[in-house]
Write a protein that holds these residues in place. Sequence first.
Motif, PDB file in Angstrom:
ATOM      1  N   GLN A   1      44.911  40.888  37.517  1.00 18.33           N
ATOM      2  CA  GLN A   1      44.502  40.079  36.365  1.00 18.33           C
ATOM      3  C   GLN A   1      45.051  38.664  36.422  1.00 18.33           C
ATOM      4  O   GLN A   1      44.824  37.867  35.514  1.00 18.33           O
ATOM      5  CB  GLN A   1      44.965  40.765  35.070  1.00 18.33           C
ATOM      6  CG  GLN A   1      44.270  42.094  34.804  1.00 18.33           C
ATOM      7  CD  GLN A   1      44.854  42.830  33.612  1.00 18.33           C
ATOM      8  OE1 GLN A   1      45.968  42.519  33.161  1.00 18.33           O
ATOM      9  NE2 GLN A   1      44.117  43.792  33.087  1.00 18.33           N
ATOM     10  N   GLY A   2      45.785  38.354  37.491  1.00 18.07           N
ATOM     11  CA  GLY A   2      46.344  37.017  37.639  1.00 18.07           C
ATOM     12  C   GLY A   2      47.474  36.724  36.676  1.00 18.07           C
ATOM     13  O   GLY A   2      47.722  35.553  36.346  1.00 18.07           O
TER      14      GLY A   2
ATOM     15  N   ASP B   1      48.468  31.080  44.299  1.00 23.06           N
ATOM     16  CA  ASP B   1      47.149  30.960  43.694  1.00 23.06           C
ATOM     17  C   ASP B   1      46.804  32.307  43.065  1.00 23.06           C
ATOM     18  O   ASP B   1      46.256  33.194  43.708  1.00 23.06           O
ATOM     19  CB  ASP B   1      46.119  30.572  44.749  1.00 23.06           C
ATOM     20  CG  ASP B   1      44.794  30.158  44.145  1.00 23.06           C
ATOM     21  OD1 ASP B   1      44.463  30.667  43.051  1.00 23.06           O
ATOM     22  OD2 ASP B   1      44.099  29.328  44.742  1.00 23.06           O
ATOM     23  N   LYS B   2      47.123  32.460  41.779  1.00 34.50           N
ATOM     24  CA  LYS B   2      46.999  33.763  41.137  1.00 34.50           C
ATOM     25  C   LYS B   2      45.565  34.245  41.046  1.00 34.50           C
ATOM     26  O   LYS B   2      45.277  35.434  41.220  1.00 34.50           O
ATOM     27  CB  LYS B   2      47.637  33.716  39.749  1.00 34.50           C
ATOM     28  CG  LYS B   2      49.157  33.574  39.778  1.00 34.50           C
ATOM     29  CD  LYS B   2      49.743  33.706  38.382  1.00 34.50           C
ATOM     30  CE  LYS B   2      51.265  33.666  38.421  1.00 34.50           C
ATOM     31  NZ  LYS B   2      51.862  33.873  37.085  1.00 34.50           N
ATOM     32  N   ASP B   3      44.634  33.338  40.768  1.00 38.93           N
ATOM     33  CA  ASP B   3      43.240  33.746  40.642  1.00 38.93           C
ATOM     34  C   ASP B   3      42.671  34.196  41.983  1.00 38.93           C
ATOM     35  O   ASP B   3      41.972  35.214  42.072  1.00 38.93           O
ATOM     36  CB  ASP B   3      42.401  32.600  40.070  1.00 38.93           C
ATOM     37  CG  ASP B   3      42.737  32.317  38.610  1.00 38.93           C
ATOM     38  OD1 ASP B   3      43.271  33.231  37.952  1.00 38.93           O
ATOM     39  OD2 ASP B   3      42.482  31.192  38.153  1.00 38.93           O
ATOM     40  N   GLU B   4      42.948  33.427  43.038  1.00 39.08           N
ATOM     41  CA  GLU B   4      42.466  33.805  44.364  1.00 39.08           C
ATOM     42  C   GLU B   4      43.110  35.113  44.820  1.00 39.08           C
ATOM     43  O   GLU B   4      42.456  35.969  45.428  1.00 39.08           O
ATOM     44  CB  GLU B   4      42.757  32.695  45.377  1.00 39.08           C
ATOM     45  CG  GLU B   4      41.820  31.509  45.296  1.00 39.08           C
ATOM     46  CD  GLU B   4      40.412  31.884  45.721  1.00 39.08           C
ATOM     47  OE1 GLU B   4      40.259  32.708  46.645  1.00 39.08           O
ATOM     48  OE2 GLU B   4      39.458  31.364  45.119  1.00 39.08           O
TER      49      GLU B   4
END
Length: 283
Positions: free
Chosen positions: A56-57, A2-5
């Motif tokens: 930065q995801g 989960d790149k954003d988290e």
Amino acid sequence: MDKDELAGFLRSRRERITPADVGLPAGTRRRTPGLRREEVAQLAFISTEYYTRLEQGRAPWPSREVLAGLTRALRLDDAERDHLHRLAGSPVAERLGPSREVRASVLELIDRVPHAAALVTSATFEVIAWNPLAAALMEDFSALARQERNLARRLFLGPHRHGQRLYGVSDLEEFGRYAAARLRVAVARYPHDPELGRLVAELQQGSEEFARLWELHDVTAQPALVKTFDHRVVGPVTVACDTFDITEQGQQLVLYTAEPGSPDEASLQLLSVIGTQRMDEAR
């Protein structure tokens, strides 16, 4: 993954740490709370570009080595470490070796004793946490590669700083016996840890002194209660040395304090003022 988290979690952990928490000067042009990205990258032994992409995801899957570096740099506790691994899609593996993660309460404690030089060592004698006065008395550990932060390796193999062996301390022989005995206990506790095995083999091959102590098979030795540091700027500083076991982690908290009203206390106070920046200039 989960790149954003993961990005949000890394930012939140970075922003809660002050430069003083990791022995870095605050400076006068700091515009963001907490550490800068490049400082976290330095502490985690990764590139600033890669860490920036993580926040930065946009970064690819981080390796377990990168996650371990981030755990150390961001001072994550066990729950936060596990959360970081899950966000990165990496299963949390069973520990085979000594923990290098220091409990948040211990980190807070060493920051609350500004008149004592305080540090935490792992079961292998790696310095894994310290306060600013410890950095001023001994060395700016944040500027060292991880291998150079190991006090057993520094004692038996060098490198020596400014012609001194292990900060010019007065108890080299006692500390050598103590280090060998604790490492013997660590090998029994973590028999499958390859890093620990490599350290012991390196010490045996590189130091006749360690090899002799290792053959004694001692598992008990008393640390010095008083020692003198031969500091290159303020001269000899004699301190009481109190060691506290963090048993479940195999770690030790070490506090160096001077007798109230003594010249040694005045030397520690001077070191607390000039910090590590003046130390660098003296090299």
